[in-house]
Scaffold this motif. Structure first.
Motif, PDB file in Angstrom:
ATOM      1  N   TYR A 251       0.840  -1.197   0.000  1.00  0.00           N
ATOM      2  CA  TYR A 251       0.000   0.000   0.000  1.00  0.00           C
ATOM      3  C   TYR A 251       0.872   1.243   0.000  1.00  0.00           C
ATOM      4  N   CYS A 252       0.278   2.326  -0.451  1.00  0.00           N
ATOM      5  CA  CYS A 252       0.991   3.596  -0.470  1.00  0.00           C
ATOM      6  C   CYS A 252       0.428   4.502   0.617  1.00  0.00           C
ATOM      7  N   ALA A 253       1.240   5.445   1.009  1.00  0.00           N
ATOM      8  CA  ALA A 253       0.848   6.402   2.031  1.00  0.00           C
ATOM      9  C   ALA A 253       1.536   7.724   1.748  1.00  0.00           C
ATOM     10  N   ALA A 254       0.932   8.791   2.209  1.00  0.00           N
ATOM     11  CA  ALA A 254       1.472  10.122   1.945  1.00  0.00           C
ATOM     12  C   ALA A 254       1.441  10.972   3.196  1.00  0.00           C
ATOM     13  N   ASP A 255       2.386  11.905   3.228  1.00  0.00           N
ATOM     14  CA  ASP A 255       2.411  12.932   4.268  1.00  0.00           C
ATOM     15  C   ASP A 255       1.606  14.103   3.733  1.00  0.00           C
ATOM     16  N   ARG A 256       0.527  14.480   4.406  1.00  0.00           N
ATOM     17  CA  ARG A 256      -0.348  15.516   3.871  1.00  0.00           C
ATOM     18  C   ARG A 256       0.266  16.908   3.911  1.00  0.00           C
ATOM     19  N   ARG A 257       1.365  17.087   4.612  1.00  0.00           N
ATOM     20  CA  ARG A 257       1.958  18.418   4.727  1.00  0.00           C
ATOM     21  C   ARG A 257       2.617  18.820   3.405  1.00  0.00           C
ATOM     22  N   TYR A 258       2.289  20.012   2.940  1.00  0.00           N
ATOM     23  CA  TYR A 258       2.930  20.538   1.742  1.00  0.00           C
ATOM     24  C   TYR A 258       4.393  20.824   2.061  1.00  0.00           C
ATOM     25  N   GLY A 259       5.279  20.328   1.203  1.00  0.00           N
ATOM     26  CA  GLY A 259       6.708  20.521   1.438  1.00  0.00           C
ATOM     27  C   GLY A 259       7.364  19.392   2.206  1.00  0.00           C
ATOM     28  N   SER A 260       6.604  18.372   2.558  1.00  0.00           N
ATOM     29  CA  SER A 260       7.188  17.235   3.270  1.00  0.00           C
ATOM     30  C   SER A 260       8.148  16.480   2.356  1.00  0.00           C
ATOM     31  N   SER A 261       9.142  15.854   2.967  1.00  0.00           N
ATOM     32  CA  SER A 261      10.118  15.113   2.179  1.00  0.00           C
ATOM     33  C   SER A 261      10.512  13.847   2.916  1.00  0.00           C
TER      34      SER A 261
ATOM     35  N   HIS B 195      13.441  12.620   3.619  1.00  0.00           N
ATOM     36  CA  HIS B 195      14.578  12.675   4.541  1.00  0.00           C
ATOM     37  C   HIS B 195      14.269  13.505   5.769  1.00  0.00           C
ATOM     38  N   ASP B 196      13.059  13.996   5.848  1.00  0.00           N
ATOM     39  CA  ASP B 196      12.687  14.947   6.891  1.00  0.00           C
ATOM     40  C   ASP B 196      11.750  14.323   7.926  1.00  0.00           C
ATOM     41  N   GLY B 197      11.809  13.001   8.079  1.00  0.00           N
ATOM     42  CA  GLY B 197      10.923  12.347   9.028  1.00  0.00           C
ATOM     43  C   GLY B 197       9.470  12.489   8.656  1.00  0.00           C
TER      44      GLY B 197
END
Length: 124
Positions: free
Chosen positions: A94-104, A106-108
């Motif tokens: 499955y896939c998952a995403a960080d909803r924060r704009y600008g998330s990366s 390497h940035d936890g």
């Protein structure tokens, strides 16, 4: 907000599959998107991550050199190309995403949007 993984199936060892992660009502642009896999009775395993803002990619050692993650912002979709598949790759992906704009990656990243999975079975 929805993520939907697709492209799984049954494949012989050494074969290939390409998984897709399509987002709806949510843009994957400038966000960290990850692929995970899980086998019943075992802990979830992180597989790969892509930072869609700069295209940087990261892989678990178990798949490095065999899997490739990529993104198509125009289609709002992330892919996982899986080559040289092994029986140990059998899992629900499955896939998952960080909803924060600008998330990366390497940035936890906080993968707080999770999609439904797709089953990958590698067997002869």
């Amino acid at each position: 907000v929805q993520l939907q993984a697709s492209g799984g199936g049954l494949v012989q060892p050494g074969g290939s599959l390409r998984l897709s992660c399509a987002a709806s009502r949510f843009s994957l642009d400038h966000r960290a998107i990850g692929w995970f896999r899980q086998v019943p009775g075992k802990e979830r395993e992180w597989v790969s991550c892509i930072s869609s803002s700069d295209g940087s990619t990261y892989y678990a050692d178990s798949v490095k050199g065999r899997f490739t993650i990529s993104g198509d912002n125009a289609k709002n979709t992330v892919y996982l190309q899986m080559n040289s598949l092994k029986p140990d790759d059998t899992a629900n992906y499955y896939c998952a995403a960080d909803r924060r704009y600008g998330s990366s990656c390497h940035d936890g990243p906080n993968f707080n949007i999770r999609g439904q999975g797709t089953q990958v079975t590698v067997s002869s």
